[in-house]
Design an enzyme around this catalytic site. Structure first.
Site, mmCIF file in Angstrom:
data_model
loop_
_atom_site.group_PDB
_atom_site.id
_atom_site.type_symbol
_atom_site.label_atom_id
_atom_site.label_comp_id
_atom_site.label_asym_id
_atom_site.label_seq_id
_atom_site.Cartn_x
_atom_site.Cartn_y
_atom_site.Cartn_z
ATOM 1 N N ASP A 188 -7.919 -5.673 7.417
ATOM 2 C CA ASP A 188 -8.483 -6.531 6.377
ATOM 3 C C ASP A 188 -9.257 -7.701 6.978
ATOM 4 O O ASP A 188 -10.295 -8.097 6.450
ATOM 5 C CB ASP A 188 -7.373 -7.059 5.464
ATOM 6 C CG ASP A 188 -6.988 -6.052 4.399
ATOM 7 O OD1 ASP A 188 -7.892 -5.430 3.819
ATOM 8 O OD2 ASP A 188 -5.788 -5.885 4.139
ATOM 9 N N ARG B 27 7.289 -5.580 3.099
ATOM 10 C CA ARG B 27 6.030 -6.205 2.689
ATOM 11 C C ARG B 27 5.886 -6.020 1.182
ATOM 12 O O ARG B 27 5.836 -4.894 0.676
ATOM 13 C CB ARG B 27 4.819 -5.597 3.393
ATOM 14 C CG ARG B 27 3.524 -6.271 2.909
ATOM 15 C CD ARG B 27 2.327 -5.957 3.759
ATOM 16 N NE ARG B 27 1.814 -4.610 3.564
ATOM 17 C CZ ARG B 27 0.612 -4.203 3.987
ATOM 18 N NH1 ARG B 27 -0.194 -5.041 4.622
ATOM 19 N NH2 ARG B 27 0.227 -2.956 3.802
ATOM 20 N N HIS C 276 0.820 -1.218 0.000
ATOM 21 C CA HIS C 276 0.000 0.000 0.000
ATOM 22 C C HIS C 276 0.849 1.261 0.000
ATOM 23 O O HIS C 276 0.334 2.353 -0.245
ATOM 24 C CB HIS C 276 -0.958 -0.005 1.190
ATOM 25 C CG HIS C 276 -2.008 -1.074 1.100
ATOM 26 N ND1 HIS C 276 -2.898 -1.170 0.057
ATOM 27 C CD2 HIS C 276 -2.280 -2.117 1.919
ATOM 28 C CE1 HIS C 276 -3.690 -2.217 0.235
ATOM 29 N NE2 HIS C 276 -3.334 -2.815 1.350
ATOM 30 N N GLU D 234 -5.135 -12.521 6.817
ATOM 31 C CA GLU D 234 -6.018 -11.346 6.813
ATOM 32 C C GLU D 234 -7.342 -11.582 6.092
ATOM 33 O O GLU D 234 -8.039 -10.626 5.764
ATOM 34 C CB GLU D 234 -5.276 -10.147 6.217
ATOM 35 C CG GLU D 234 -4.561 -10.430 4.898
ATOM 36 C CD GLU D 234 -3.642 -9.303 4.458
ATOM 37 O OE1 GLU D 234 -3.795 -8.168 4.952
ATOM 38 O OE2 GLU D 234 -2.782 -9.553 3.604
#
Length: 265
Positions: A182, A77, A52, A156
């Site tokens: 999430d 990530r 993100h 998630e």
């Protein structure tokens, strides 16, 4: 950096629970200077968010170097399903990779193929920067890389929660990282974003217990410092205490409020 530095002992500490509950920075702004600044604080590690956040490989490699310069391990990530990036970032000296949306044993096994050398995976050879950072010859790096780095599967979604035990059994998966936002969306069928609730706490405690049962470590995203403290008390081994942009804006808001208070007084 030598192989004996705290950076390259990170994987051993988190696997053995020797960290005493680690707190990590979380950086989405794609500038290695952000890493340089936050790595000077008392964080135990730094995570670069390519999912993100808006990091590309070159600035991420430079961010890893900035973290190492400050004496901090850097994890990354990766975007969903882009497992080939795991190899490239480990080649750049990352201490670990966090892979989002690992929903099944097949997903976990596909991730491990890129994050571990044989016999656990099929990671391709080319860790020039990593060997430079660690000051290791090729033979020593190959012999120790699987142990000196960690592959972390994100839990998630509802399928991931249902398959958590099976995912934790996969050889080469060192631990899990829970995304409460999430997961709360998934468990409510899209009805709400509620990461910090008693209902979510029950799920988090269940997952910590499953990690303990499998001898794996548990990581989680905390929405702020106070929540991170609650999650450490819950038994998590590695927590995030909010994102970089949140901390930046919070610091700015605090400074503005202090200035206005003095002005008004």
């Amino acid at each position: 950096m030598s192989a004996s530095t705290p950076i390259d002992g990170f994987a051993t500490r988190i696997r053995n629970g020797d960290g005493g509950g680690m707190i990590s920075a979380w950086i989405g702004v794609p500038d290695p200077l952000f890493v340089s600044h936050l790595a000077q604080e008392a964080f135990d590690a730094v995570v670069l968010d390519m999912q993100h956040g808006v990091w590309d490989v070159v600035p991420a490699a430079n961010g890893i170097a900035q973290g190492r310069l400050a004496g901090k391990p850097v994890l990354v990530r990766i975007p969903v399903g882009e497992f080939s990036l795991a190899s490239r970032l480990l080649d750049a000296g990352a201490s670990g990779i966090i892979a989002p949306m690992i929903n099944s044993v097949a997903d976990a096994e596909a991730f491990v193929k890129y994050a571990k050398y044989p016999p656990l995976g099929e990671r391709s050879w080319g860790p020039t920067l990593a060997m430079n950072h660690m000051k290791l010859p090729a033979s020593d790096y190959l012999a120790s890389a699987n142990e000196k780095t960690v592959a972390i599967a994100m839990i998630e979604t509802r399928p991931a929660l249902d398959a958590a035990d099976e995912i934790l059994r996969v050889d080469g998966i060192d631990g899990i990282f829970i995304g409460p936002s999430d997961l709360s969306i998934a468990l409510s069928n899209g009805a709400k974003l509620a990461p910090d609730t008693p209902e979510m706490d029950a799920v988090l405690k269940h997952l910590v217990a499953r990690c303990r049962a499998h001898g794996k470590f548990a990581c989680v995203f905390g929405s702020n410092g106070e929540r991170a403290g609650e999650l450490l008390k819950m038994g998590f081994d590695f927590v995030i205490a909010g994102a970089d942009t949140q901390q930046l804006r919070s610091g700015a808001a605090s400074a503005i409020a202090a200035a206005r208070k003095v002005q008004a007084g």
